[in-house]
Design an enzyme around this catalytic site. Structure first.
Site, short mmCIF file in Angstrom:
data_model
loop_
_atom_site.label_atom_id
_atom_site.label_comp_id
_atom_site.label_asym_id
_atom_site.label_seq_id
_atom_site.Cartn_x
_atom_site.Cartn_y
_atom_site.Cartn_z
N ASP A 160 3.06 4.92 -5.60
CA ASP A 160 3.94 5.86 -5.82
C ASP A 160 5.24 5.31 -6.66
OD1 ASP A 160 6.36 7.86 -4.86
OD2 ASP A 160 4.74 8.29 -3.46
N ASP A 169 14.59 -2.07 6.36
CA ASP A 169 13.83 -1.35 7.42
C ASP A 169 12.35 -1.43 6.92
OD1 ASP A 169 13.74 -0.60 10.07
OD2 ASP A 169 14.42 1.46 9.39
N THR A 185 10.23 -2.61 -14.24
CA THR A 185 10.22 -3.33 -13.05
C THR A 185 9.43 -2.54 -11.92
OG1 THR A 185 12.27 -2.67 -11.87
CG2 THR A 185 12.59 -4.24 -13.59
N HIS A 192 11.43 7.94 -4.14
CA HIS A 192 10.21 8.92 -3.22
C HIS A 192 9.58 7.83 -2.67
CE1 HIS A 192 6.47 11.06 -3.38
NE2 HIS A 192 7.29 12.08 -2.87
N ASN A 206 14.10 -2.11 15.98
CA ASN A 206 14.94 -3.21 15.52
C ASN A 206 16.33 -2.55 15.45
OD1 ASN A 206 14.70 -1.27 13.36
ND2 ASN A 206 14.61 -2.74 11.78
N ASN A 283 3.10 21.37 -3.19
CA ASN A 283 4.06 22.23 -2.79
C ASN A 283 4.05 23.50 -3.46
OD1 ASN A 283 4.91 19.99 -1.29
ND2 ASN A 283 6.33 19.39 -2.51
N TYR A 295 -10.38 16.15 -4.45
CA TYR A 295 -11.60 15.47 -4.73
C TYR A 295 -12.06 15.31 -3.11
CZ TYR A 295 -10.14 13.92 -9.22
OH TYR A 295 -9.78 13.84 -10.52
N SER A 358 4.43 15.48 0.41
CA SER A 358 4.47 14.12 0.16
C SER A 358 4.98 13.40 1.54
CB SER A 358 5.70 13.82 -1.05
OG SER A 358 5.13 14.03 -2.08
#
Length: 413
Positions: A160, A169, A185, A192, A206, A283, A295, A358
């Site tokens: 992604d 988290d 980077t 996303h 947590n 979408n 596929y 997604s």
């Protein structure tokens, strides 16, 4: 505040796209109870064997220091036997062996209807969007699945836009990063990928944020989309190979592109190496095929809402879309630094809802990861089969998608 809808584009690889306790159960139904056994405590231990024998039962094992017995009972006879034994003067009590359900103390868990839908309404982080109450149990039964496994030891590759290093988290769940995009980077400056990764494996219990569907899983963060959310089929193919080489059991691709022989080769090689591949169906609100979801060796995922209805935006078609999962107002992680999707939508940082197939795809990918953890010796063929065959046959099954809405609890049993 606008809702995030991860849009599809076929021209290039692009993205599609108070603390609550666990499940509310109905003690009157077997679904909240351990099958095939009851608990019986006798006033007179000397009478135990005789009373049980009169009812066609064998003396059970003791339960710690409680003095109660765990007794095996025939299928379909549980309630009858409990009622009959309770009337016997030698019996102090007889009761079902109730399921103990996992809990989570994550701040936004009450808003995660995809994991546990009690028919709740909720707001987004900024309280500018109210999501109307949905239908109870229109969820993937993730909390129930956690009684079996949380997916410890399973690696899921999220190919992604990267995963933010500043969201506590999800960042600790990332065990390896690589950059196959034109960005300088591997940081997620689009937003996303962080949302998708959080749906898979955000840390549970947590006290902050959200819980992933597979909270014991770890993440391989392959950045195949640049900081504008655009990538290439060659970059995606490289990411697939990298994920396989680094031990991914599941690869999630919440992205879409036109058909590519190179990409299909990478997909097929990953499948031949024993990996389960999952992708968003798109979408487009139509039946147009989007790759890699279309596929044959990829599980294509459509989107549903909190009423188990097909999302209005979801691509569909049972001839190639395999399964459905929640994809409307799905709560998950975002970067804690400025990111493109947040800037465009005036979004609060850290956590919020997302909309799109997604969001549906990583729910199925995480379910496959849970199934891997609970089925030692399984193959990718058998894992795919169990995920698809245990889906709940909601309305639209056989028309919008071949199988139903994914059910994590059934998949891990």
């Amino acid at each position: 505040m606008k809702k995030l809808l991860i849009a599809s584009c076929a021209a290039a690889v692009m993205a599609f796209g108070a603390i609550n306790s666990a499940a509310i159960s109905n003690a009157a139904t077997d679904s909240s109870q351990v099958a095939g056994q009851i608990i019986v405590k006798f006033r007179d231990e000397g009478a135990a064997a005789g009373v049980l024998r009169q009812n066609g039962l064998s003396e059970g094992t003791g339960i710690g220091s409680t003095g109660a017995h765990l007794v095996k009972v025939p299928a379909g006879k549980k309630r009858q036997l409990i009622e009959g034994l309770s009337r016997n003067p030698a019996v102090e009590y007889a009761e079902p062996d109730e399921l103990v359900t996992a809990t989570t103390a994550d701040q936004y868990f009450p808003r995660q209807y995809a994991l546990q839908n009690n028919g709740q309404s909720f707001t987004n982080t900024a309280n500018t969007l109210t999501v109307a109450a949905g239908k109870a149990d229109a969820d993937v039964d993730a909390v129930e699945a956690w009684n079996v496994t949380t997916g410890s030891g399973i690696r899921v590759a999220v190919l992604d836009s990267g995963v933010a290093t500043d969201n506590p988290d999800i960042n600790p769940k990332v065990v390896l990063r690589a950059n196959f995009s034109s960005a300088t980077t591997s940081e997620d400056n689009y937003g996303h990928g962080t949302h998708v990764a959080g749906i898979v494996a955000a840390t549970s219990n947590n006290t902050v944020g959200v819980a992933g569907v597979c909270p014991g899983c770890t993440i391989l963060a392959g950045k195949v989309l640049n900081d504008s959310g655009v990538g290439s089929s060659s970059g995606l193919a490289k990411g697939i190979d990298w994920a396989v080489s680094n031990g991914a059991k599941v690869i999630n691709m919440s992205i879409g592109v036109q058909a590519s022989r190179t990409l299909e080769t990478a997909v097929n090689k990953a499948w031949s190496k024993g990996v389960v591949l999952v992708a968003a169906a798109g979408n487009g609100a139509n039946q147009t095929k989007i790759y890699p979801g279309a596929y044959p060796n990829v599980i294509a995922v459509a989107a549903t809402d909190n009423n188990d209805a097909k999302a209005s935006f979801s691509t569909y078609g049972a001839s190639w879309v395999d399964i459905a999962a929640p994809g409307v107002n799905v709560y998950s992680t975002f970067p804690n630094h400025p990111f493109v999707l947040g800037t465009q939508n005036g979004r609060s940082f850290g956590y919020d809802v997302g909309n799109g197939t997604s969001m549906s795809s990583p729910i199925v990918a995480a379910t496959a990861a849970l199934a891997w953890a609970s089925h030692p010796g399984a193959t990718n063929t058998s894992i795919r089969a169990v995920v698809e065959s245990t889906a709940d046959p909601i309305s639209g099954t056989g028309t919008y998608w071949a199988h139903g809405r994914v059910n994590a609890d059934k998949a891990v049993r």
